[in-house]
Enzyme design. Structure first.
Site, PDB file in Angstrom:
ATOM      1  N   ASP A 149       0.851  -1.201   0.000  1.00  0.00           N
ATOM      2  CA  ASP A 149       0.000   0.000   0.000  1.00  0.00           C
ATOM      3  C   ASP A 149       0.879   1.241   0.000  1.00  0.00           C
ATOM      4  O   ASP A 149       1.729   1.418   0.870  1.00  0.00           O
ATOM      5  CB  ASP A 149      -0.882   0.015   1.261  1.00  0.00           C
ATOM      6  CG  ASP A 149      -1.795   1.227   1.285  1.00  0.00           C
ATOM      7  OD1 ASP A 149      -2.815   1.194   0.568  1.00  0.00           O
ATOM      8  OD2 ASP A 149      -1.476   2.213   1.981  1.00  0.00           O
ATOM      9  N   LYS A 167      -2.675   6.053  -4.355  1.00  0.00           N
ATOM     10  CA  LYS A 167      -3.818   6.946  -4.084  1.00  0.00           C
ATOM     11  C   LYS A 167      -3.639   8.330  -4.710  1.00  0.00           C
ATOM     12  O   LYS A 167      -2.530   8.856  -4.760  1.00  0.00           O
ATOM     13  CB  LYS A 167      -3.991   7.111  -2.557  1.00  0.00           C
ATOM     14  CG  LYS A 167      -3.984   5.788  -1.809  1.00  0.00           C
ATOM     15  CD  LYS A 167      -4.256   5.916  -0.335  1.00  0.00           C
ATOM     16  CE  LYS A 167      -3.965   4.603   0.376  1.00  0.00           C
ATOM     17  NZ  LYS A 167      -2.614   4.484   0.897  1.00  0.00           N
ATOM     18  N   HIS A 210      -7.670   9.423  -2.160  1.00  0.00           N
ATOM     19  CA  HIS A 210      -7.087   9.343  -0.803  1.00  0.00           C
ATOM     20  C   HIS A 210      -8.018   9.901   0.281  1.00  0.00           C
ATOM     21  O   HIS A 210      -8.143   9.330   1.357  1.00  0.00           O
ATOM     22  CB  HIS A 210      -5.744  10.087  -0.783  1.00  0.00           C
ATOM     23  CG  HIS A 210      -4.816   9.625   0.287  1.00  0.00           C
ATOM     24  ND1 HIS A 210      -3.459   9.547   0.133  1.00  0.00           N
ATOM     25  CD2 HIS A 210      -5.041   9.198   1.548  1.00  0.00           C
ATOM     26  CE1 HIS A 210      -2.901   9.097   1.234  1.00  0.00           C
ATOM     27  NE2 HIS A 210      -3.844   8.877   2.123  1.00  0.00           N
ATOM     28  N   TYR A 261       2.787   9.801   0.105  1.00  0.00           N
ATOM     29  CA  TYR A 261       3.742   9.215   1.057  1.00  0.00           C
ATOM     30  C   TYR A 261       5.201   9.389   0.647  1.00  0.00           C
ATOM     31  O   TYR A 261       6.082   9.138   1.456  1.00  0.00           O
ATOM     32  CB  TYR A 261       3.495   7.706   1.233  1.00  0.00           C
ATOM     33  CG  TYR A 261       2.145   7.307   1.750  1.00  0.00           C
ATOM     34  CD1 TYR A 261       1.315   8.221   2.384  1.00  0.00           C
ATOM     35  CD2 TYR A 261       1.703   5.997   1.623  1.00  0.00           C
ATOM     36  CE1 TYR A 261       0.064   7.841   2.845  1.00  0.00           C
ATOM     37  CE2 TYR A 261       0.464   5.607   2.082  1.00  0.00           C
ATOM     38  CZ  TYR A 261      -0.354   6.529   2.687  1.00  0.00           C
ATOM     39  OH  TYR A 261      -1.578   6.138   3.144  1.00  0.00           O
TER      40      TYR A 261
END
Ligand SMILES: NC(=O)c1ccc[n+]([C@@H]2O[C@H](COP(=O)([O-])OP(=O)(O)OC[C@H]3O[C@@H](n4cnc5c(N)ncnc54)[C@H](OP(=O)(O)O)[C@@H]3O)[C@@H](O)[C@H]2O)c1
Length: 322
Positions: free
Chosen positions: A47, A81, A114, A52
């Site tokens: 994931d 996302k 997201h 990120y």
């Protein structure tokens, strides 16, 4: 208990994945080692998210594994996302193409919005101020990514029931998955039931209570305290002792028994192994009940988008009751 959940259309998602959202800043090597170690242990589900900053590192590791022939693309399940500055119909393709470039992949297995909050697009890396999103139009652009072969499935994250219903009603391709915060303190039974009733696979994030999150967010300029020490909970420790399992394993197994996918993050090989080995024991109904009683409802929520931008509480698309 299934090692996979089947999504709408028959696509399979591994019940345990590796979370990569909460690594300390500047620790590229740590991320790389964690992804490598996870793949060695047999993890096939990873994931990530544009937000990120781990896509590029993951891409490098995957490239090595794929070109060495140690793994085949179809054996992997990669989720990424769409960030807040991409929650616009004309920005979805741009962001997914950028994520694919960073991941060095032709497609992702699951592409998620997201959060329901859109933020002005300043440039690809810079969100501006929050604005109201047109979720129906954005979802249409998500569907086009499936048509174009860039995403096998599409879904949502941090959306509430009302917001999901609106997407479902207008959709040609139904959301395959919802990723939400689920811990023993925030179990969201109504939202989970709604998803299961609509064939939406639920993925739990921060299942272990995201220990150490305060320090990580402080590095990124956000002030958010750590949540309660879920891993130190006496009830969970007592249940774990009965099965010879750690508290983390009890928590992750609890969610898996409820047909919920888990994506714990770890950079420690021993803990990565622990988090992946969840299929040689089963919690009794009494133990499941006892863990259900730890639910604190909305007051147990760890992540609130308003912790990052306080004015979001008043925003039309803010997904939580407070
Ligand atoms: N969609 C969203 O908005 C959203 C929000 C938050 C998170 N996520 C996703 O969900 C993933 C997981 O959530 P998270 O990273 O917030 O928190 P988490 O998985 O609940 O907790 C991660 C922390 O727990 C520690 N840990 C892991 N396994 C352990 C074990 N067996 N025993 C003791 N400690 C253990 C890790 O430390 P070590 O590394 O030292 O082991 C790490 O600091 C994220 O990485 C991200 O991919 C999504």
């Amino acid at each position: 208990m299934a090692k996979y959940q089947t999504m709408i259309g028959g696509y399979k998602i591994p019940s345990v994945g590796l979370g990569t959202g909460t690594f300390e800043k500047g620790k590229e090597e740590v991320v790389e080692n964690a992804v490598n170690a996870a793949l060695e242990l047999g993890y096939r589900h990873i994931d990530t998210a544009f937000m990120y900053d781990t896509e590029e590192i993951i891409g490098r590791v995957l490239k090595r594994w794929l070109s060495s022939g140690k793994i085949k693309r179809e054996d992997l399940f990669i989720t990424t996302k769409l960030p807040n500055q991409g929650v616009f119909a004309d920005k979805v393709e741009l962001f997914l193409k950028r994520s694919l470039e960073l991941l060095q992949l032709d497609y992702v297995d699951l592409y998620l919005i997201h959060t329901p909050i859109a933020m002005e697009f300043i440039d690809i890396n810079t969100p501006g101020k929050p604005v109201v999103a047109d979720h129906v139009a954005v979802w249409k652009a998500m569907e086009q990514q499936v048509d174009a072969g860039r995403a096998k499935t599409i879904g949502l994250s941090n959306f509430n029931i009302k917001q999901i219903e609106k997407v479902i009603q207008s959709s040609r391709i139904k959301p395959a998955s919802l990723q939400i915060e689920l811990t023993v303190c925030l179990q969201q039974p109504e939202l989970v039931k709604f998803c299961h009733d609509n064939d939406i696979v639920v993925v739990s994030y921060s299942s272990l209570g995201s220990p150490g999150i305060g320090k990580i967010l402080a590095q990124k300029g956000f002030d958010m305290p750590d949540g309660p020490n879920i891993l130190g909970d006496e009830t969970l420790k007592k249940i774990g002792a009965k099965y010879g399992k750690s508290t983390a394993q009890v928590i992750l197994r609890f969610f898996i028994q409820k047909n919920i996918v888990v994506i714990p993050k770890s950079s420690n090989p021993t803990r990565l192994e622990e988090n992946f080995n969840l299929f040689d024991f089963s919690l009794s109904m009494d133990d499941v009940k006892e863990i259900e009683n730890l639910d604190k409802g909305e007051s147990g929520r760890l992540f609130r988008l308003s912790q990052f931008i306080p004015s979001l509480k008043e925003h039309l698309d803010y997904p939580y009751p407070y």
